[in-house]
Write a protein that holds these residues in place. Structure first.
Motif, mmCIF file in Angstrom:
data_model
loop_
_atom_site.group_PDB
_atom_site.id
_atom_site.type_symbol
_atom_site.label_atom_id
_atom_site.label_comp_id
_atom_site.label_asym_id
_atom_site.label_seq_id
_atom_site.Cartn_x
_atom_site.Cartn_y
_atom_site.Cartn_z
ATOM 1 N N ALA A 66 -18.618 121.884 11.175
ATOM 2 C CA ALA A 66 -18.009 122.973 11.937
ATOM 3 C C ALA A 66 -17.540 124.038 10.964
ATOM 4 N N THR A 67 -18.001 125.273 11.142
ATOM 5 C CA THR A 67 -17.540 126.394 10.327
ATOM 6 C C THR A 67 -16.883 127.410 11.256
ATOM 7 N N SER A 68 -15.785 127.996 10.804
ATOM 8 C CA SER A 68 -15.067 128.940 11.657
ATOM 9 C C SER A 68 -14.749 130.215 10.900
ATOM 10 N N ASP A 69 -14.648 131.303 11.662
ATOM 11 C CA ASP A 69 -14.203 132.575 11.110
ATOM 12 C C ASP A 69 -12.961 133.014 11.887
ATOM 13 N N GLY A 70 -12.747 134.302 11.997
ATOM 14 C CA GLY A 70 -11.555 134.771 12.690
ATOM 15 C C GLY A 70 -11.683 134.800 14.193
ATOM 16 N N PRO A 99 -18.433 131.893 7.030
ATOM 17 C CA PRO A 99 -17.366 130.901 7.254
ATOM 18 C C PRO A 99 -16.117 131.174 6.430
ATOM 19 N N GLU A 100 -14.991 130.983 7.066
ATOM 20 C CA GLU A 100 -13.708 131.040 6.376
ATOM 21 C C GLU A 100 -13.097 129.654 6.223
ATOM 22 N N HIS A 101 -13.510 128.717 7.091
ATOM 23 C CA HIS A 101 -13.023 127.342 7.055
ATOM 24 C C HIS A 101 -14.175 126.432 7.465
ATOM 25 N N ALA A 102 -14.072 125.154 7.101
ATOM 26 C CA ALA A 102 -15.132 124.214 7.466
ATOM 27 C C ALA A 102 -14.592 122.794 7.490
ATOM 28 N N ALA A 103 -15.273 121.945 8.261
ATOM 29 C CA ALA A 103 -14.924 120.524 8.329
ATOM 30 C C ALA A 103 -16.149 119.758 8.795
ATOM 31 N N THR A 104 -16.212 118.464 8.454
ATOM 32 C CA THR A 104 -17.339 117.634 8.863
ATOM 33 C C THR A 104 -16.852 116.283 9.337
ATOM 34 N N ASP A 105 -17.656 115.640 10.211
ATOM 35 C CA ASP A 105 -17.368 114.287 10.668
ATOM 36 C C ASP A 105 -18.404 113.290 10.149
ATOM 37 N N ASP A 133 -21.540 134.041 2.910
ATOM 38 C CA ASP A 133 -22.149 134.986 3.835
ATOM 39 C C ASP A 133 -22.733 134.306 5.072
ATOM 40 N N GLY A 134 -22.812 132.970 5.067
ATOM 41 C CA GLY A 134 -23.313 132.244 6.220
ATOM 42 C C GLY A 134 -24.730 131.729 6.094
ATOM 43 N N SER A 135 -25.357 131.858 4.925
ATOM 44 C CA SER A 135 -26.665 131.231 4.714
ATOM 45 C C SER A 135 -26.480 129.717 4.658
ATOM 46 N N VAL A 136 -27.361 128.976 5.324
ATOM 47 C CA VAL A 136 -27.209 127.522 5.462
ATOM 48 C C VAL A 136 -28.487 126.823 5.004
ATOM 49 N N ALA A 137 -28.330 125.714 4.314
ATOM 50 C CA ALA A 137 -29.468 124.893 3.907
ATOM 51 C C ALA A 137 -29.063 123.435 3.982
ATOM 52 N N VAL A 138 -30.062 122.558 4.049
ATOM 53 C CA VAL A 138 -29.822 121.117 4.030
ATOM 54 C C VAL A 138 -30.681 120.521 2.927
ATOM 55 N N HIS A 139 -30.063 119.704 2.079
ATOM 56 C CA HIS A 139 -30.767 119.051 0.964
ATOM 57 C C HIS A 139 -30.853 117.561 1.238
#
Length: 406
Positions: free
Chosen positions: A105-109, A94-100, A72-78
């Motif tokens: 980066a999270t993307s939808d339509g 988000p439908e897709h995600a990637a990290t460096d 649903d797009g809720s975000v947290a950092v641990h």
């Protein structure tokens, strides 16, 4: 990348970019270099210490964190060191995600949103800097569908393979909370930073091209049939091709970059490598070889190795440490670990009920596997016979997992 289904499954986050051997901060050299964000020379009264980054503090060890997001797009950092979790602003579902290794980066339509994990490592070869800053949602930009992200010290690139569109962003500005586009490249399913240059995989032209910082061709290119997938290692930028890969490296004398083709064995019928993953920056990368096992590409030796497996794998990452560990997740939800000289991997029991929904990330010492169904992240000591060191309860279902600070 995985599309979210009716019961959302986590989006696989490519493992991407790591930690070299740390030196004491006092050993950092190059006092004559202007640090990012500093003004004036070293003799100026306003000179900043070597390695200074506006808004960040420097630490003596990696500041490792887990970025988490649910469907649903809720975000947290641990914070893995303090064992504390903080909620961040929401992002579009988000439908897709990637990290460096710093940014997620999270993307939808329609759009892609960038989250700054607030922790990262800068490896200067002879010394390393570890940074700690506030985690936050930075902003969004146009770009939909599966997304990849990669960074150099000055540039962050995003590419959307479905549309063939890619952009380069000012990484310093991104770290200060501003999405500032410096180049836009069309017909590029792959875009990677190489110092101040860009490396583009042009699917329409079956070529890998080296571009300048503004995205203009430099005239340096090489043939690459059906370019797909890419990664930046300590050696250079890698773009996957139908028959192997193209490796682009910088000329240490300041000349044109060097473009080399690293082909697999002639006549090979094995599935090609497309989704490369490694411990951040290391020379050796791993990639799935369909259901047959996995590939290892050593960018230092310019060589490929195919490793067959008894069961299909879902994700694989090259640690590229002294023991040459390779960590994978198989279709049964088990973590597998290969070491140098081992004919068979050590394995865990199944840790997740759905391997298709889990995400595997790792650093120099631990691997992290998300279990969305149970809202936990398993920490695995891959160097200690794949021992599960702990299972971390997280307040946000980890449909997206990214380890930052590596």
């Amino acid at each position: 990348m995985h599309h979210l289904r009716t019961r959302p499954a986590p989006i696989a986050v490519p493992a991407a970019l790591g930690v070299a051997a740390a030196l004491l901060l006092s050993s950092c050299s190059a006092p004559d270099a202007d640090p990012p964000g500093a003004s004036g020379g070293p003799s100026s009264a306003s000179a900043k210490p070597h390695g200074f980054v506006e808004g960040a503090s420097e630490a003596s060890e990696p500041q490792l964190r887990l970025l988490l997001a649910d469907a649903d797009g809720s975000v947290a950092v641990h914070d893995l060191l303090a064992a504390e979790t903080e909620s961040l602003d929401d992002v579009p579902a988000p439908e897709h995600a990637a990290t460096d290794g710093r940014f997620l980066a999270t993307s939808d339509g329609e759009r892609t949103t960038i989250v700054d994990g607030g922790a990262w490592t800068v490896d200067h070869g002879d010394h390393t800097h570890y940074y700690d800053a506030a985690a936050r949602v930075v902003g969004s930009l146009d770009g939909a569908g599966p997304v990849t992200i990669a960074s150099s010290e000055s540039t962050t690139t995003l590419a959307w393979s479905a549309s063939g569109r890619a952009v380069a962003l000012d990484r310093d500005a991104l770290g200060q909370g501003e999405v500032r586009e410096t180049a836009r490249v069309d017909d590029a399913g792959v875009l990677l930073p190489l110092g101040t240059l860009l490396v583009s995989g042009d699917a329409a032209g079956d070529r890998v091209r080296v571009l300048d910082a503004a995205g203009e061709p430099t005239g340096v290119d090489a043939a690459c049939v059906d370019p797909a997938g890419g990664i930046v290692t300590r050696v250079g930028a890698v773009v996957g091709c139908a028959d192997g890969a193209v490796l682009v490296t910088e000329d240490p004398d300041g000349g044109d970059p060097v473009v080399e083709t690293v082909g697999v064995a002639a006549g090979s019928t094995l599935p090609r490598a497309t989704d490369f993953a490694n411990r951040t920056g290391r020379p050796t990368v791993a990639a799935l070889a369909g259901d047959t096992g996995y590939w290892l590409l050593d960018t230092r030796e310019r060589s490929w190795q195919h490793v067959p497996t008894d069961r299909p794998l879902r994700q694989v990452v090259a640690v590229d440490d002294t023991d040459e560990h390779v960590v994978a997740l198989d279709a049964d939800g088990r973590v597998l670990v290969w070491s140098e000289g081992d004919s068979a991997p050590v394995t865990t029991e199944p840790l997740v009920s759905s391997a298709a929904g889990a995400t595997l990330q790792l650093d120099a010492q631990r691997a992290y596997l998300s279990d969305p169904e149970e809202s936990v992240v398993h920490e695995v000591d891959f160097a200690d016979d794949a021992r599960v060191a702990r299972s971390i309860d997280v307040p946000v279902r980890p449909d997206v997992l990214a380890e930052v600070g590596r």
